[in-house]
Write an enzyme that holds these catalytic residues in place. Structure first.
Site, mmCIF file in Angstrom:
data_model
loop_
_atom_site.group_PDB
_atom_site.id
_atom_site.type_symbol
_atom_site.label_atom_id
_atom_site.label_comp_id
_atom_site.label_asym_id
_atom_site.label_seq_id
_atom_site.Cartn_x
_atom_site.Cartn_y
_atom_site.Cartn_z
ATOM 1 C CG ASP A 255 -1.041 10.518 1.623
ATOM 2 O OD1 ASP A 255 -0.379 11.005 2.558
ATOM 3 O OD2 ASP A 255 -2.138 9.944 1.783
ATOM 4 C CD GLU B 267 3.231 9.831 4.267
ATOM 5 O OE1 GLU B 267 3.028 10.216 5.431
ATOM 6 O OE2 GLU B 267 2.318 9.467 3.507
#
Length: 670
Positions: A429, A458
């Site tokens: 993340d 990400e």
């Protein structure tokens, strides 16, 4: 790196109670760089081009690190190290809210999250490089395959390659020879392992690549004790040069994605909505397990679950209060592990959503530290001058960790070690908000135990440098935004091809892998924003363009709510069958997977909402056509010799003047 970049240096596998000290042992004559010897984590910001050797005094030994620094003129546009990566206010789109991207962003260049850098630097674009190695007559031969950027006027033959042998390996430097794009070293001059890194140089430097040569231990029977998926080479000779015994050598390319991850279909599960209709399960993981047979029948073979850790009760789970325990409302750790085992029994891999940038403000460490400089956890967090924690996008329920603190690193590394034992990979993340050298350490830790462990970043916009020693696969954010624009009718469908080619233009190497997606838990459903016909064509794009397709749970049944409980009773059979067939076709067609290449073709269409391209492979080439407009359109592909039997529908799509396409067709080339 180059002058103008800065990188965070820290002791690996740190003991927070130990003393560490950095110093510059040698530097270019023009440099006056000094490091803070009283700080365990330092920022290395070179002031002159050349070769630096820095030392770290640790409790057990003194470590050395060589840093090759190019002149500032080589600084790549949008370099991740042109700012302080991983510090709020220094990277990221401060002041925005919502998903981890700037509002209205529509593609763009590789960058650090703080923009695309100085457009005057590296204007010709980054070259690319690939390294391969063989063992020939007892000599390790490393060959580079460099290519100029598509925007560069440089001839390929004029590219320069610079090799670096890894400091950590036992190698007789005097035996290393380089000649242009080739490095040679006798096997007798290396120890157990040789890692060679290299960059291609044009107006700027490429993303580095690495190749590894390792000796395999020989058992009493004369067979290597460890077998790998890497290339095996038998050579005569021993480290002492005696030639008394046969040695087995493996050659691997650590920047290639794991073999299993090159052909999978990913599927994201929003854990608190996906199976909330299952009433007879004892916990959420047991409920999710009841969906595994469905997912197996769909053709899915890798699951990404949104965070499963204890959190502040925000249903998305990203505000974590305990990095070592599963959320009580989902079940226990044992329940989670049973779910993972059940997925494995069906041949599915499982990705853990790894959050390393921040904790929830409800985390007990933050609660102790807030407004309390005397707290033992105060230095765990970034703080603004007004006493509030550092954060991104004005998110009010999280607080950013300060990765300069060894206690923070130890806390997070131990969590990484624990969960890596359970799952097959991490979806990372907000990867741009964590220091890149910390990701390099994490990669080395997990790959040392499982070379096939997957790391998916990400990062919005994506970062080419993240493919060197950090991540195996990247969110293709540019294609995502482009598909949205095309679906809305704001851009012609041909922009999709531009999005694919942008990967090379911003410097990603050809071996980089990308995750393709239309939607996720942060975004409005594609069908809601763009329409039903457009959603069918966009699904075709996921399974025909180069990359790994990802389906967000419910996407395959026409779900319209972003995080709502799935409307299984209102599932669209037509949409489901469309996805089921697309998955099957990709699984059966090597040209559509990782090893298949992509090329533009000349075509003419009735509408600018249609696009055509070809995927090539040794096993066959295929014409792919997408149509984002309602109703069928005809696409003329000129002299291309096409078998007009669409492998998706099984029907002929031959039409006067070309092929007829409703949403997606895939036709073999004769």
């Amino acid at each position: 790196m180059s002058v103008g970049e800065s990188v965070q240096l820290a002791p690996r596998d740190p003991n927070p109670d130990a003393d560490y000290s950095w110093r510059v042992r040698s530097a270019p004559v023009a440099s006056s760089l000094e490091l803070d010897e009283d700080t365990a984590v330092v920022q290395f910001t070179p002031d002159a081009a050349g070769r630096y050797v820095v030392e770290l005094d640790a409790p057990d030994v003194t470590y050395t690190l060589t840093v090759r620094v190019f002149p500032g003129s080589y600084l790549p546009a949008g370099s991740v190290r042109s700012g302080a990566s991983g510090m709020s206010g220094m990277s990221g789109y401060s002041g925005q809210s919502g998903s981890a991207r700037p509002t209205g962003f529509s593609g763009g260049a590789s960058g650090s999250g703080s923009g695309t850098g100085d457009a005057q630097r590296g204007r010709g674009g980054r070259p690319r490089i690939r390294l391969d190695a063989t063992v020939e007559d007892g000599v390790v031969v490393v060959r580079a395959d460099p290519h100029p950027n598509p925007e560069s006027d440089t001839d390929r033959d004029d590219l320069v390659v610079e090799f670096v042998v890894d400091d950590r390996d036992e190698v007789d430097d005097a035996a290393v020879e380089t000649d242009g794009w080739e490095l040679r070293v006798p096997l007798s001059a290396i120890g157990d392992r040789l890692r060679v890194h290299a960059v291609a140089l044009d107006e700027t430097y490429s993303v580095p690549d690495t190749v590894t040569v390792e000796r395999e231990a020989i058992a009493d029977g004369g067979v290597a004790e460890a077998e790998t998926d890497a290339v095996q080479a038998d050579v005569t000779g021993h480290a002492d040069g005696s030639g008394a015994q046969e040695a087995s050598v493996s050659v691997s390319r650590p920047n290639d994605p794991p073999q299993w991850a090159q052909a999978v279909t990913l599927y994201e599960i929003y854990v608190r909505g996906y199976a909330s209709d299952v009433e007879d399960a004892d916990n959420t993981f047991e409920a999710l397990e009841t969906r595994l047979d469905y997912l197996e029948s769909l053709g899915v073979d890798c699951l990404w679950l949104t965070p499963v850790l204890e959190n502040d009760h925000a249903p998305h789970g990203y505000n974590i209060v305990d990095f070592y325990d599963v959320a009580e409302d989902l079940g226990t750790r044992e329940d989670y592990e049973r779910f993972v085992e059940a997925a494995h029994d069906r041949g599915m891999k499982v990705l853990f959503d790894l959050v390393l940038n921040h904790s929830a403000r409800a985390h007990p460490f933050f609660e102790d530290a807030y407004k309390n400089p005397d707290s033992e956890y105060y230095d765990w967090y970034e703080w603004r001058e007004d006493g509030e924690p550092g954060t991104y996008f004005d998110w009010e329920y999280i607080a950013n960790f300060d990765h300069r603190n060894l206690d923070v690193r130890r806390y997070l590394l131990d969590a990484v070690d624990m969960w890596a034992e359970v799952v097959d990979g991490f979806r990372c993340d907000m990867a741009w908000a964590v220091p890149d050298t910390f990701w390099q350490e994490i990669r080395d830790r997990v790959k040392a135990k499982d070379p096939e462990f997957l790391l998916l970043d990400e990062t919005i916009p994506y970062i080419a440098d993240f493919h060197e020693g950090m991540f195996d696969m990247h969110f293709d954010t540019t294609l995502y935004f482009t598909l949205r624009q095309v679906g809305r009718g704001d851009e012609p469908a041909e922009r999709i091809l531009d999005a694919i080619e942008q990967r090379t233009q911003v410097g990603f190497p050809d071996h980089a892998s990308f995750m393709l997606y239309l939607e996720n838990h942060d975004e409005t459903r594609y069908v809601v924003e763009c329409g039903e016909d457009e959603a069918l064509a966009a699904a075709g794009a996921l399974f025909t363009l180069p990359g790994v397709p990802m389906i967000y749970g419910g996407q395959e049944i026409g779900q319209r709510g972003r995080r709502d409980a799935l409307a299984w009773d209102h599932a669209s059979d037509d949409v489901h069958e469309h996805y089921e067939r697309l998955i099957e076709v990709r699984d059966e067609t090597p040209a559509l997977r990782y090893d298949g290449t992509f090329r533009r073709i000349d075509y003419e269409a009735d509408s600018d909402r249609a696009v055509a391209f070809v995927r090539d492979h040794d096993d066959g080439s295929y014409l792919c056509v997408l149509n984002f407009a309602p109703g069928a359109t005809t696409v003329d592909v000129g002299d291309l010799d096409v078998d007009a039997t669409d492998v998706v529908s099984g029907e002929s799509v031959a039409a006067e003047g070309g092929v007829r396409v409703d949403d997606v067709v895939v036709c073999p080339l004769a």
